[in-house]
Scaffold this motif. Sequence first.
Motif, PDB file in Angstrom:
ATOM      1  N   CYS A   4      -0.146 -22.708  -0.063  1.00 13.03           N
ATOM      2  CA  CYS A   4       0.561 -22.266  -1.277  1.00 13.03           C
ATOM      3  C   CYS A   4       2.039 -22.650  -1.150  1.00 13.03           C
ATOM      4  CB  CYS A   4       0.425 -20.760  -1.460  1.00 13.03           C
ATOM      5  SG  CYS A   4       1.245 -20.158  -2.948  1.00 13.03           S
ATOM      6  N   CYS A  48      -6.977 -15.487  -1.634  1.00 14.71           N
ATOM      7  CA  CYS A  48      -6.735 -16.910  -1.926  1.00 14.71           C
ATOM      8  C   CYS A  48      -6.646 -17.707  -0.629  1.00 14.71           C
ATOM      9  CB  CYS A  48      -5.450 -17.039  -2.736  1.00 14.71           C
ATOM     10  SG  CYS A  48      -5.037 -18.746  -3.122  1.00 14.71           S
ATOM     11  N   PHE A  53      -3.465 -10.377  -6.415  1.00 16.40           N
ATOM     12  CA  PHE A  53      -4.246 -11.559  -6.813  1.00 16.40           C
ATOM     13  C   PHE A  53      -4.285 -12.611  -5.706  1.00 16.40           C
ATOM     14  CE2 PHE A  53      -3.158  -9.376 -10.628  1.00 16.40           C
ATOM     15  CZ  PHE A  53      -4.280  -9.507 -11.428  1.00 16.40           C
ATOM     16  N   HIS A  68       4.790 -14.513 -12.249  1.00 13.64           N
ATOM     17  CA  HIS A  68       4.115 -15.642 -12.904  1.00 13.64           C
ATOM     18  C   HIS A  68       2.620 -15.392 -13.094  1.00 13.64           C
ATOM     19  CE1 HIS A  68       2.642 -17.451  -9.027  1.00 13.64           C
ATOM     20  NE2 HIS A  68       1.813 -18.086  -9.821  1.00 13.64           N
ATOM     21  N   ARG A 117       2.761 -10.514  -9.095  1.00 11.60           N
ATOM     22  CA  ARG A 117       3.980 -11.306  -9.071  1.00 11.60           C
ATOM     23  C   ARG A 117       4.184 -11.819 -10.500  1.00 11.60           C
ATOM     24  NH1 ARG A 117       2.992 -15.360  -4.395  1.00 11.60           N
ATOM     25  NH2 ARG A 117       5.174 -15.730  -4.876  1.00 11.60           N
ATOM     26  N   TYR A 148      -9.519 -21.031  -6.527  1.00 10.26           N
ATOM     27  CA  TYR A 148      -9.477 -21.876  -5.327  1.00 10.26           C
ATOM     28  C   TYR A 148     -10.714 -21.728  -4.467  1.00 10.26           C
ATOM     29  CZ  TYR A 148      -4.563 -22.554  -6.492  1.00 10.26           C
ATOM     30  OH  TYR A 148      -3.396 -22.871  -7.137  1.00 10.26           O
ATOM     31  N   ASN A 163      -5.318 -20.381  -0.260  1.00  6.11           N
ATOM     32  CA  ASN A 163      -4.023 -21.061  -0.201  1.00  6.11           C
ATOM     33  C   ASN A 163      -2.895 -20.176   0.277  1.00  6.11           C
ATOM     34  OD1 ASN A 163      -4.948 -23.478  -1.034  1.00  6.11           O
ATOM     35  ND2 ASN A 163      -4.170 -23.369  -3.111  1.00  6.11           N
ATOM     36  N   SER A 164      -3.125 -18.867   0.355  1.00  7.66           N
ATOM     37  CA  SER A 164      -2.011 -17.974   0.681  1.00  7.66           C
ATOM     38  C   SER A 164      -1.499 -18.219   2.099  1.00  7.66           C
ATOM     39  CB  SER A 164      -2.443 -16.511   0.524  1.00  7.66           C
ATOM     40  OG  SER A 164      -3.287 -16.143   1.583  1.00  7.66           O
ATOM     41  N   VAL A 184       6.069 -21.410  -6.322  1.00  2.00           N
ATOM     42  CA  VAL A 184       5.616 -20.178  -7.001  1.00  2.00           C
ATOM     43  C   VAL A 184       6.760 -19.172  -7.147  1.00  2.00           C
ATOM     44  CG1 VAL A 184       3.144 -20.392  -6.539  1.00  2.00           C
ATOM     45  CG2 VAL A 184       4.581 -19.224  -4.885  1.00  2.00           C
ATOM     46  N   TRP A 218     -10.067 -12.057  -8.486  1.00  2.00           N
ATOM     47  CA  TRP A 218      -9.400 -12.175  -9.803  1.00  2.00           C
ATOM     48  C   TRP A 218     -10.266 -11.538 -10.895  1.00  2.00           C
ATOM     49  CZ3 TRP A 218      -5.055 -15.064 -11.905  1.00  2.00           C
ATOM     50  CH2 TRP A 218      -4.145 -15.475 -10.919  1.00  2.00           C
TER      51      TRP A 218
END
Length: 132
Positions: free
Chosen positions: A69, A59, A55, A10, A8, A23, A61-62, A74, A31
Amino acid sequence: MPKIISIRPHHMLCTEGYKGFNYNKESKLNWTNLISALKEDPTQNVKITLNEDSFCLECQNSATNKGTCDKNFVQNLDKKIKELLNIEDGEIYPFNTLRTKLLNIMTKEKHHGICKDCGWLKWGLCKDTFEK
Ligand code: SF4
């Protein structure tokens, strides 16, 4: 390792400044592996995505992993970098083409402006990424 790494927009910034903070340990390993693969062969193709990418896979947080997330946050960052690099969802580029483009455009000031609300920058973990 996925056949083609998706990224993505960013995350072009995050990968450039990555120092191993993450995280959770699975995400850190993911990563590290992805960045090693891109360093080993910077000419390999990556696919732009405006959603969760390679990536985000491990995670905690996904959204896929039922994490917290902040999708709007984002996606707003993705939009800014997408416009800056003039890239579109689904396009495929050699990683080093994107990286060179980014390094030619990005300055410490621009980075700090774009990412001013990101916790990683606030904690100082990537603030030196684009110091020349
Ligand atoms: S799921 Fe969100 S917090 Fe996790 S790596 Fe992807 S963009 Fe970053």
